[in-house]
Design an enzyme around this catalytic site. Sequence first.
Site, PDB file in Angstrom:
ATOM      1  N   CYS A  95      16.389  17.441   3.939  1.00  0.00           N
ATOM      2  CA  CYS A  95      15.348  16.856   3.160  1.00  0.00           C
ATOM      3  C   CYS A  95      15.718  16.713   1.700  1.00  0.00           C
ATOM      4  CB  CYS A  95      14.149  17.615   3.245  1.00  0.00           C
ATOM      5  SG  CYS A  95      14.169  19.276   3.099  1.00  0.00           S
ATOM      6  N   HIS A 122       9.599  21.770   2.203  1.00  0.00           N
ATOM      7  CA  HIS A 122      10.225  20.464   2.423  1.00  0.00           C
ATOM      8  C   HIS A 122      10.084  19.865   1.287  1.00  0.00           C
ATOM      9  CE1 HIS A 122      10.898  16.724   4.447  1.00  0.00           C
ATOM     10  NE2 HIS A 122       9.864  16.255   4.181  1.00  0.00           N
TER      11      HIS A 122
END
EC number: 3.4.19.12
Length: 700
Positions: free
Chosen positions: A91, A169
């Site tokens: 990510c 994230h």
Amino acid sequence: MNKGWLELESDPGLFTLLVEDFGVKGVQVEEIYDLQSKCQGPVYGFIFLFKWIEESRSRRKVSTLVDETSVIDDDIVNNMFFAHQLIPNSCATHALLSVLLNCNNVDLGPTLSRMKDFTKGFSPESKGYAIGNAPELAKARNSHARPEPRHLPEKQNGISAVRTMEAFHFVSYVPIKGRLFELDGLKVYPIDHGPWADDEEWTDKARRVIMERIGLATAGEPYHDIRFNLMAVVPDRRMKYESKLHILKMNRQTVLEALQQLIRVTQPELIQSQKSQESQSPEEAKPANSKTVAPESTHPDGADEPASQGHTTATQSPPTKSKPVAKASASSINGVPPANPNPIVQRLPAFLDNHNYAKSPMQEEEDLAAGVGRSRVPVRQHQQYSDDEDDYDDDEEEEVRNTNSAIRYKRKGQVKQEHAAGAADGQLSVLQPNTINVLAEKLKESQKDLSIPLSIKTTGGGAAVAIVTHSQPSPTPSNESTDTASEIGSAFNSPLRSPIRSANPTRPSSPVTSHISKVLFGEEDGLLRIDCLRYNRAVRDLGPIISSGLLHLTEDGVFCPLAAADGGKSSPPSIKPGEEAQVTIKLDEKEGSEASGSKEKELLALLKCVEAEIANYEACLKEEVEKRKKFKIDDQRRTHNYDEFICTFISMLAQEGMLASLVEQNISVRRRQGVSIGRLHKQRKPDRRKRSRPYKAKRQ
């Protein structure tokens, strides 16, 4: 390659080095600490780290949730770089690529340029596969990741389900075609947050969206979790400071040429005397210099500082011998013999040839009051720095050495005194910093209304000199650099005195200082207590003017902005109507010599401001270079494998017979504190259930 991507820390130094390894030039990553403060300067995009708590994360599938903010038009989605995250732990790379590949004015390098061209028009899923199958990206990012620890098999089953769902994230916020988009690789579509207002930047809207997301805007009780991080992808500050320094140094040379031209027009007798000085041999300069040291040390006006005059023989020499002595001092200080005894050096006339422009004006004042010589070596060392990959330090060092003793000037008041009295052996003295404060203050007051041209008529020929400057920095990618260099740099990194020390008035203790001020300005001692903070404010206000455009002195004596910097790193900003001011300096034969002095004061004040800005930008550039070195040191500490050292240490403990006792002692301490180790905690629950069933049956 699906299982070979390691986790990355949310560190701006790590992302900056990763961008360099990708081959991108002119980009760095900075951390944002305050969401309520306006972002200064251009920002390519934001990288936001937050806690990921959705249950679908463990399945590593793209979420199919769609709301009214999702963009489902394939033409819009495929024309931007938006990729699905198909590989775990990628990510951070997705967020960084989403910012870089959606910018048109960034030098991506060969690797990312090839990927951008290859994936143009692809679907988000195809772009995700392209990222996952790029070995260059995986190799670059894994080189900055911390090595994963080797977990024992029995420890894997002991992780609770709650801890399994805790993860972080990365997403990115990027402006695309006038609208703010949130690009999340775990969502099927990009999120459109709409356009921003006409009177704001896109970063303002992005900050509001992020504040609403983490709950800072409402200050609600459920939003006290501070486990988030925000980073901004911005232009490389080193290149920006180097470009500003290039413009400032060109402007400094232009102002020096204008001063020399002014002296040639207004006082040609000084030029002739300078030529006669240069024609004399260095052998004649030595006895003349030795004869004049004693009278200067016993001068009644300089009784308060004999030590200073004794140490500064080169700068306190008579007018006829000032040049050779300055050369000798320069060669002795640098420790390098001169290649040519009479080198051809571009110099200022004697009027301007006694001041050291490579030295801070505040430091000169302190040295003069403390009785320290002006040719001290440590004063020049503040601009010398080096970096392995940067090659601009050598030029700076040579320039500081050359300007330390070659560029000096003779004070104007002494010239007037010699002309009035007809004396042939006048006294030389360096222009005091308190007079420079007055010059800068007068220049600042004269430029309050930049729409009114300033005309100063002096004695001399009919040539006209027009200084064309900008009233404010242009809104181009270097919009905030001047504020940073002038405000922050002058307070922390500038060789000027700090505001606390500058709050004290300048010292009028020496009668020489009072005499110089009276000769130059014809005013009383009230000017001697000028607050140095006013000079710093003048430098800060003039900073955007003298560092936003490159000036050029034409043959007919006119300052003009260049359309493009010849050989420079960047072109000066464009000039908009109403954003420029002309300071016209005319040379008229009808006026007297007082106007000539005021014009020279204006140019000297402008030169001082240019020098102060150069010192500020050099300090900021040095700080950025040192910061980049620290990034590399932290990266080496992060990626180093300490397993070999740990194994060697444990084996040494085993050889000494200390390992078994230490392990047993550690286990006993943990048992007393109630800390579970290994499988002991896992075997308690099944045993407890087996014993509870027969106990309940007996009671029934």
